[in-house]
Design a protein around this motif. Structure first.
Motif, PDB file in Angstrom:
ATOM      1  N   ASN A  71      17.462  17.105  28.000  1.00 62.83           N
ATOM      2  CA  ASN A  71      16.594  16.159  27.309  1.00 62.83           C
ATOM      3  C   ASN A  71      16.189  16.692  25.938  1.00 62.83           C
ATOM      4  OD1 ASN A  71      15.064  13.649  27.341  1.00 62.83           O
ATOM      5  ND2 ASN A  71      13.245  14.955  27.399  1.00 62.83           N
ATOM      6  N   THR A  72      16.060  18.005  25.835  1.00 65.56           N
ATOM      7  CA  THR A  72      15.708  18.609  24.547  1.00 65.56           C
ATOM      8  C   THR A  72      16.764  18.295  23.497  1.00 65.56           C
ATOM      9  OG1 THR A  72      14.568  20.423  25.685  1.00 65.56           O
ATOM     10  CG2 THR A  72      15.164  20.773  23.379  1.00 65.56           C
ATOM     11  N   THR A  73      18.034  18.358  23.914  1.00 57.45           N
ATOM     12  CA  THR A  73      19.135  18.054  22.997  1.00 57.45           C
ATOM     13  C   THR A  73      19.102  16.594  22.568  1.00 57.45           C
ATOM     14  OG1 THR A  73      20.516  19.750  24.042  1.00 57.45           O
ATOM     15  CG2 THR A  73      21.641  18.070  22.736  1.00 57.45           C
ATOM     16  N   VAL A  74      18.825  15.702  23.532  1.00 54.28           N
ATOM     17  CA  VAL A  74      18.792  14.271  23.227  1.00 54.28           C
ATOM     18  C   VAL A  74      17.661  13.953  22.253  1.00 54.28           C
ATOM     19  CG1 VAL A  74      18.425  11.974  24.195  1.00 54.28           C
ATOM     20  CG2 VAL A  74      19.849  13.617  25.414  1.00 54.28           C
ATOM     21  N   VAL A  75      16.477  14.492  22.510  1.00 53.09           N
ATOM     22  CA  VAL A  75      15.329  14.239  21.631  1.00 53.09           C
ATOM     23  C   VAL A  75      15.613  14.764  20.222  1.00 53.09           C
ATOM     24  CG1 VAL A  75      12.906  14.810  21.199  1.00 53.09           C
ATOM     25  CG2 VAL A  75      13.654  14.206  23.510  1.00 53.09           C
ATOM     26  N   ALA A  76      16.235  15.946  20.151  1.00 52.13           N
ATOM     27  CA  ALA A  76      16.572  16.514  18.841  1.00 52.13           C
ATOM     28  C   ALA A  76      17.551  15.606  18.100  1.00 52.13           C
ATOM     29  CB  ALA A  76      17.164  17.907  19.020  1.00 52.13           C
ATOM     30  N   GLU A  77      18.468  14.985  18.851  1.00 55.73           N
ATOM     31  CA  GLU A  77      19.423  14.077  18.213  1.00 55.73           C
ATOM     32  C   GLU A  77      18.727  12.836  17.675  1.00 55.73           C
ATOM     33  OE1 GLU A  77      23.591  11.686  19.219  1.00 55.73           O
ATOM     34  OE2 GLU A  77      22.709  13.069  20.686  1.00 55.73           O
ATOM     35  N   TRP A  78      17.781  12.283  18.454  1.00 56.49           N
ATOM     36  CA  TRP A  78      17.042  11.110  17.968  1.00 56.49           C
ATOM     37  C   TRP A  78      16.294  11.443  16.679  1.00 56.49           C
ATOM     38  CZ3 TRP A  78      19.894   8.223  20.283  1.00 56.49           C
ATOM     39  CH2 TRP A  78      19.954   7.972  21.649  1.00 56.49           C
ATOM     40  N   LYS A  79      15.709  12.624  16.638  1.00 54.46           N
ATOM     41  CA  LYS A  79      14.944  13.025  15.458  1.00 54.46           C
ATOM     42  C   LYS A  79      15.837  13.266  14.241  1.00 54.46           C
ATOM     43  CE  LYS A  79      11.102  15.162  17.996  1.00 54.46           C
ATOM     44  NZ  LYS A  79      10.353  16.424  18.279  1.00 54.46           N
ATOM     45  N   SER A  80      17.097  13.582  14.499  1.00 50.27           N
ATOM     46  CA  SER A  80      18.000  13.910  13.387  1.00 50.27           C
ATOM     47  C   SER A  80      18.605  12.678  12.714  1.00 50.27           C
ATOM     48  CB  SER A  80      19.133  14.809  13.892  1.00 50.27           C
ATOM     49  OG  SER A  80      20.003  14.088  14.754  1.00 50.27           O
ATOM     50  N   LEU A  81      18.477  11.505  13.332  1.00 49.60           N
ATOM     51  CA  LEU A  81      19.071  10.297  12.749  1.00 49.60           C
ATOM     52  C   LEU A  81      18.306   9.886  11.499  1.00 49.60           C
ATOM     53  CD1 LEU A  81      19.756   8.185  15.982  1.00 49.60           C
ATOM     54  CD2 LEU A  81      21.411   9.471  14.619  1.00 49.60           C
ATOM     55  N   SER A  82      19.032   9.692  10.433  1.00 44.66           N
ATOM     56  CA  SER A  82      18.406   9.327   9.161  1.00 44.66           C
ATOM     57  C   SER A  82      18.109   7.834   9.119  1.00 44.66           C
ATOM     58  CB  SER A  82      19.321   9.700   7.995  1.00 44.66           C
ATOM     59  OG  SER A  82      20.507   8.914   8.031  1.00 44.66           O
ATOM     60  N   SER A  83      17.269   7.451   8.174  1.00 43.86           N
ATOM     61  CA  SER A  83      16.903   6.047   8.013  1.00 43.86           C
ATOM     62  C   SER A  83      18.125   5.194   7.697  1.00 43.86           C
ATOM     63  CB  SER A  83      15.856   5.903   6.904  1.00 43.86           C
ATOM     64  OG  SER A  83      15.510   4.542   6.717  1.00 43.86           O
ATOM     65  N   SER A  84      19.029   5.731   6.886  1.00 45.61           N
ATOM     66  CA  SER A  84      20.236   4.968   6.535  1.00 45.61           C
ATOM     67  C   SER A  84      21.136   4.784   7.755  1.00 45.61           C
ATOM     68  CB  SER A  84      21.000   5.677   5.413  1.00 45.61           C
ATOM     69  OG  SER A  84      21.353   7.001   5.795  1.00 45.61           O
ATOM     70  N   ASN A  85      21.238   5.822   8.595  1.00 45.62           N
ATOM     71  CA  ASN A  85      22.015   5.699   9.828  1.00 45.62           C
ATOM     72  C   ASN A  85      21.422   4.624  10.735  1.00 45.62           C
ATOM     73  OD1 ASN A  85      22.531   9.278   9.943  1.00 45.62           O
ATOM     74  ND2 ASN A  85      23.942   7.706   9.199  1.00 45.62           N
ATOM     75  N   LEU A  86      20.110   4.662  10.893  1.00 43.05           N
ATOM     76  CA  LEU A  86      19.430   3.716  11.776  1.00 43.05           C
ATOM     77  C   LEU A  86      19.517   2.291  11.243  1.00 43.05           C
ATOM     78  CD1 LEU A  86      16.307   5.925  12.549  1.00 43.05           C
ATOM     79  CD2 LEU A  86      18.122   5.305  14.160  1.00 43.05           C
ATOM     80  N   PHE A  87      19.434   2.148   9.929  1.00 44.01           N
ATOM     81  CA  PHE A  87      19.553   0.813   9.344  1.00 44.01           C
ATOM     82  C   PHE A  87      20.951   0.250   9.592  1.00 44.01           C
ATOM     83  CE2 PHE A  87      20.566  -2.047   5.809  1.00 44.01           C
ATOM     84  CZ  PHE A  87      19.553  -2.983   5.968  1.00 44.01           C
ATOM     85  N   GLY A 113      14.997   6.131  33.647  1.00 40.24           N
ATOM     86  CA  GLY A 113      14.843   6.932  34.856  1.00 40.24           C
ATOM     87  C   GLY A 113      15.932   7.951  35.089  1.00 40.24           C
ATOM     88  N   ASP A 114      16.733   8.255  34.048  1.00 39.50           N
ATOM     89  CA  ASP A 114      17.808   9.228  34.220  1.00 39.50           C
ATOM     90  C   ASP A 114      17.414  10.629  33.766  1.00 39.50           C
ATOM     91  OD1 ASP A 114      17.664   8.858  31.507  1.00 39.50           O
ATOM     92  OD2 ASP A 114      19.785   8.376  31.220  1.00 39.50           O
ATOM     93  N   GLY A 115      16.147  10.799  33.375  1.00 40.16           N
ATOM     94  CA  GLY A 115      15.678  12.108  32.935  1.00 40.16           C
ATOM     95  C   GLY A 115      15.880  12.378  31.462  1.00 40.16           C
ATOM     96  N   LEU A 116      16.483  11.434  30.747  1.00 43.08           N
ATOM     97  CA  LEU A 116      16.712  11.586  29.311  1.00 43.08           C
ATOM     98  C   LEU A 116      15.883  10.549  28.558  1.00 43.08           C
ATOM     99  CD1 LEU A 116      20.607  12.022  29.263  1.00 43.08           C
ATOM    100  CD2 LEU A 116      18.856  13.815  29.305  1.00 43.08           C
ATOM    101  N   ASP A 117      15.188  11.004  27.529  1.00 39.23           N
ATOM    102  CA  ASP A 117      14.350  10.086  26.754  1.00 39.23           C
ATOM    103  C   ASP A 117      15.190   9.119  25.933  1.00 39.23           C
ATOM    104  OD1 ASP A 117      12.206  11.396  27.774  1.00 39.23           O
ATOM    105  OD2 ASP A 117      11.361  12.028  25.843  1.00 39.23           O
ATOM    106  N   GLU A 118      14.717   7.883  25.883  1.00 40.75           N
ATOM    107  CA  GLU A 118      15.276   6.919  24.942  1.00 40.75           C
ATOM    108  C   GLU A 118      14.525   7.061  23.617  1.00 40.75           C
ATOM    109  OE1 GLU A 118      17.162   6.536  28.049  1.00 40.75           O
ATOM    110  OE2 GLU A 118      15.110   5.885  28.439  1.00 40.75           O
ATOM    111  N   GLY A 119      15.180   6.670  22.535  1.00 40.81           N
ATOM    112  CA  GLY A 119      14.530   6.700  21.232  1.00 40.81           C
ATOM    113  C   GLY A 119      14.051   5.308  20.858  1.00 40.81           C
TER     114      GLY A 119
END
Length: 229
Positions: A71-87, A113-119
């Motif tokens: 889950n730490t890896t997943v959360v770090a990935e969500w935080k790494s997405l830039s505004s342009s990527n998300l747009f 419920g799979d133990g991984l956070d959604e962004g």
């Protein structure tokens, strides 16, 4: 005449003995000619070989385990997405957000419920705050969460938040029930309170088979009773 009368019984006796003798010979001849029931020896019997038969093979290699994602890896990935990527991601899913205001990560939370956070990512939807959900799939790929409505239509989850004088649009994430609800209310001047619009509350829960947040009748009734008092 006396001689002839004595000879007749003897002649009859000879004929009877002859018939018996012939019958006996025929009987023993039949016994000898009858085939004997011999028991066959199957000790050397080999069954026919099926040319299409493939004997089972033993796999001595251990099963290949899929690499687990923390889950730490997943959360770090969500935080790494830039505004342009998300747009770019939101535009591809027809989620309209104003580019000038940017798209940012609001929070991370496990809704499936799979133990991984959604962004939960949000931006300016023009006249409201609009958020969408990113999910990490079991194959390691990211995708935008979709919802299946009561009428069967499917489209990306759009979580709106509006607070005006006469209108309220809001949502709440439900991690314990693996879903969320949305609520639409209008101001009632007679009661000086906000009142739920018709079918204004809809609740959704995650279906791990379809990979969709599907409309849930039980949750909808539960939160309708709480919000639309």
């Amino acid at each position: 005449m006396k001689y002839n009368k004595g000879f007749a019984p003897v002649l009859i006796l000879i004929i009877v003995l002859g018939v018996l003798a012939v019958s006996g010979v025929s009987y023993f001849a039949g016994k000898r000619s009858a085939p004997k029931n011999e028991v066959s020896d199957n000790s050397n019997y080999l069954p026919p070989v099926d040319q299409n038969y493939n004997p089972p093979t033993t796999n001595n290699n251990p099963p290949i385990s899929q690499p687990s994602i923390s889950n730490t890896t997943v959360v770090a990935e969500w935080k790494s997405l830039s505004s342009s990527n998300l747009f770019a991601i939101s535009s591809k899913e027809n989620i309209y957000l104003v580019p000038d205001f940017g798209v940012t990560l609001g929070e991370t939370i496990d809704l499936t419920g799979d133990g991984l956070d959604e962004g939960i990512f949000g931006g300016n939807g023009g006249n409201n705050e609009l958020s969408f959900i990113m999910v990490k799939g079991s194959d390691g790929k990211n995708f935008v969460a979709k919802q299946k409505n009561k009428d069967g239509t499917i489209y990306p989850v759009r979580l709106g938040s509006v607070g005006r004088v006469m209108v309220q649009e809001r949502y709440e994430l439900l991690p314990n029930e693996h879903g969320f609800y949305t609520a639409s209310l209008s101001y009632n001047e007679a009661t000086d309170k906000f009142k739920c619009n018709t079918n204004g509350v809809s609740a959704y829960s995650w279906n791990s088979s379809t990979k969709l947040f599907e409309w849930n009748q039980v949750l909808t009734a539960k939160y309708t009773a709480q919000i639309c008092k």
